[in-house]
Design an enzyme around this catalytic site. Sequence first.
Site, short mmCIF file in Angstrom:
data_model
loop_
_atom_site.label_atom_id
_atom_site.label_comp_id
_atom_site.label_asym_id
_atom_site.label_seq_id
_atom_site.Cartn_x
_atom_site.Cartn_y
_atom_site.Cartn_z
N GLY A 93 -0.60 -9.78 -14.10
CA GLY A 93 -0.07 -8.49 -13.71
C GLY A 93 1.27 -8.23 -14.37
O GLY A 93 1.42 -8.32 -15.59
N ASP A 94 2.27 -7.91 -13.57
CA ASP A 94 3.61 -7.64 -14.09
C ASP A 94 4.59 -8.75 -13.69
O ASP A 94 5.78 -8.51 -13.56
CB ASP A 94 4.13 -6.29 -13.59
CG ASP A 94 4.22 -6.24 -12.07
OD1 ASP A 94 3.58 -7.10 -11.42
OD2 ASP A 94 4.92 -5.38 -11.54
N GLU A 95 4.09 -9.98 -13.50
CA GLU A 95 4.93 -11.10 -13.08
C GLU A 95 5.15 -12.05 -14.27
O GLU A 95 4.20 -12.53 -14.88
CB GLU A 95 4.28 -11.86 -11.93
CG GLU A 95 4.20 -11.05 -10.64
CD GLU A 95 3.55 -11.83 -9.52
OE1 GLU A 95 2.88 -12.84 -9.83
OE2 GLU A 95 3.71 -11.44 -8.35
#
Length: 876
Positions: free
Chosen positions: A533-535
């Site tokens: 994801g956006d991690e």
Amino acid sequence: MFRDEDETTPPRAREVERLKKRLYRLKYLAHKYKRAEVVQNALLELSHIATQVSSLEEFYLGVHHHLKQLISADNFFIATLDVNSGAISVPFFADEKDAHPSQLYPEQSLSTLLQQGLTGYVFRTGQTLLCDESKVDELVNAEEIVNLGSPCHLWLGVPIKHEDIVTAVLVVQTYDTNVSYGDIEVELMTFICHHITGVMERLKHQEQLEQAIQQRTKELSQAYDKLKQEVYERRRAERLQKSLFEIAELASSGSDNPVFYTQLHNVIRHLIPANNCYIALLNEESTHLTFPFYVSQIENQHPGARPLQDGLTEYMLKHKRPLLLDQNDINNLIAAKEIYAKAPTLNHTQTMHQWIGIPLFIHDEVRGALTIYSFSMTQNYQTKDLELLTFVSQHIGAAIEKKLAAESLRRSYEELEEKVAARTTALAELNKDLEKEIRQRRNMEAKLVHDAKHDALTGLPNRAMFMERLNHAIKHVRRHSLEQFALLFIDLDRFKLINDTMGHLEGDRFLIETATRLRSCIRSNDTLARLGGDEFVILLDTINDMNDARDVAERVIRKISQSYHFGTIEFHSGASIGITISGNKLDTSESMLRNADTAMYQAKANGKGCYVIFDDSASQQKMQDIAFENDFRQALQADELQLNFLPIVDLQTRQTRSLECRLSWEHPQWGSIPQEVLNKLAEQANLQVELDKYAIRLLDKCYHQLLISHGDNLDLHLMLSSQHLKHKHVLRGLKTTLKQTQLPLSQLWLFFNEKALVQETENHISGFELLNKLGVNLGISHYGSGHSPLNSLLFLPLKGLKLDANITKQLQDEQHIKLMSAYQKAASTLELQTFVDGLQSPEQINIFHALGYRFGQGCALASPFALVETQQLVCA
């Protein structure tokens, strides 16, 4: 002599009389002992039944059978009470005149009916009731009961108690005027009820235990199915990996064409049913199709080479994409003259059920096709099969490409033997091709290894590789205690907004650009990885102190905060960062990642675009919050919340016109918890609906006492969550709860928060229309906090607005007073009652009264009060 006879006569008469009385007493005792023996035998039979039956229904039937031997009990039923819900049910019913009450009154609540009749009277009083028709009429005239069912001669109801609580009522009745019930029947019924209460509780617990076992069995079955699916997926992945290695080995085996393609077909069959399969290749001039491999369940004749025409294979090669077609799709293509229009003799698809065609890329061009098809209706291919075959086809194409190159090389060697001198240059070219193939294979192997440990989108290390390096770092600092490292957990702000507004393609570009920026913030010996994801996470190797980690975090925040450009669109994001540093001997890779993740969420809670260094005390605070939430759940289940009432006063006459119902909770450690905190706890635990229903039921229990103390002319205000309006089944549950209460719905006001109205106006419109049909009064609370447009109020069946208490506190200047005046005039125009919340001083009361407001509440007018507890009443 006669005198002596006269003297002895009276003693003889007295002796005879004494003997008669003794005889009568002996007969009475014999009858009593005989009846006691019958009762004892009946109880022994009931005890025997209790050990034999497997359900309450069988036990009730046995009780009825043996009770008829003791008293006239042809008309007999048992009513039970659910202590938690207060609902009454009739699990056993036998009556020679009336049918089951649920059949007599199908449109009414059985529990409500029984509460109103003789059965409910016994439940309320907890005392045995023996009555005839005159006693029934007396209770009806006293409005203690409502007469239900056919009139009977005698009615006897005995309570069954468990731990001093009436849990059931045993009822016998007779229509025969020759039958009479007396003290003996009452005593007998009471004695029987005393002995069967334990049996009923045991059978009830047994049924509950069986239900729990069935539920647990179902959960275990679901877990087993899930585990089987995971095992299947893992085995499928292993088969796929094994097949890829087999294809790679085939490409280097040097087998002859028939053996090579047969082995290739066997590899495909291990992945997907492929009893009907062929491989078609274009010749070098792309004018003809050859079929190096062909197998079919119907035709054994191997097709020869043929020129390109308009068959299914040519259609797939033309569009250069995988196809999954069924018989209808093929017929539609034929009808549209997309295929077999010029060469109808090629059409052998009449008996096909499904057809899959995959283009084969050789030398980066579509040079062939891999095709499988089925004739049976039971053989169904799905999209996942198409995707799997498409993935495998890339390796098959590479294997065929290498096979063709090897064949080309072999032919070149054969020609070289004849023309060594003349073909030296050609041999050099072939050597270059061979080196290219070797490089391609090495690149392919390197790519497989790289892909296993790197993110496919950004090329960064993935979670597996990062956790491996983190483990190495932890082991290193354990051996070298003077060294330390830091872990940064980065979460991007507003990433979901990019995907929702600009699409996943732009979201991927955003992540790639972010990865580039993050690389520029770290050293070459540091590790940057994408977890998904956006991690993102950063492992800072060998730092001096925490200031090094702070510097990197600030550098990352500055980089990410710079604008992103997607074509003509400019987008701004941010980063929330959690930092943890090594040094704890108990650290593991999972614990450090969890600590950094916890700190990151704290950074998001602090307003995003910042970093937070993990503090163990914050983790302990989080655990305390979880424990507090668990205490709240237990308090809700144990009915430990109390109900208070806040008077709503007429600002002119200072008389109480309404009461707002508020919950409170006496926590053993934190003391009194008010309604506002309870609302936040319920929102965190997703218990808003349950908390509201708890308040309604508690108000229903307290209503009788409220009538005694304050009369029946006061309205009641309840603040409810908008969760009731989001789903139809939740709204139906609210309606049912309100209908089952004794509350006067015309005097009940239900208020919903204005902010929820602004966010979901459509749900409020439909929900308010359904609630309005109940006859309740609907209103908006916290008015002025959400700034809903006035036109939205026109579509709602509202009767009142309650101003937000924060607005009352802000009443400081002329502009605020003008705004309050505008609210009042708008509400008056719409014929809405307005209520001022949070009045804390006489000055505020005078200002609002002067502005035309009529009703208000707050400490300046009246304080909340509680009702005195009564038996089985949980309101303070």
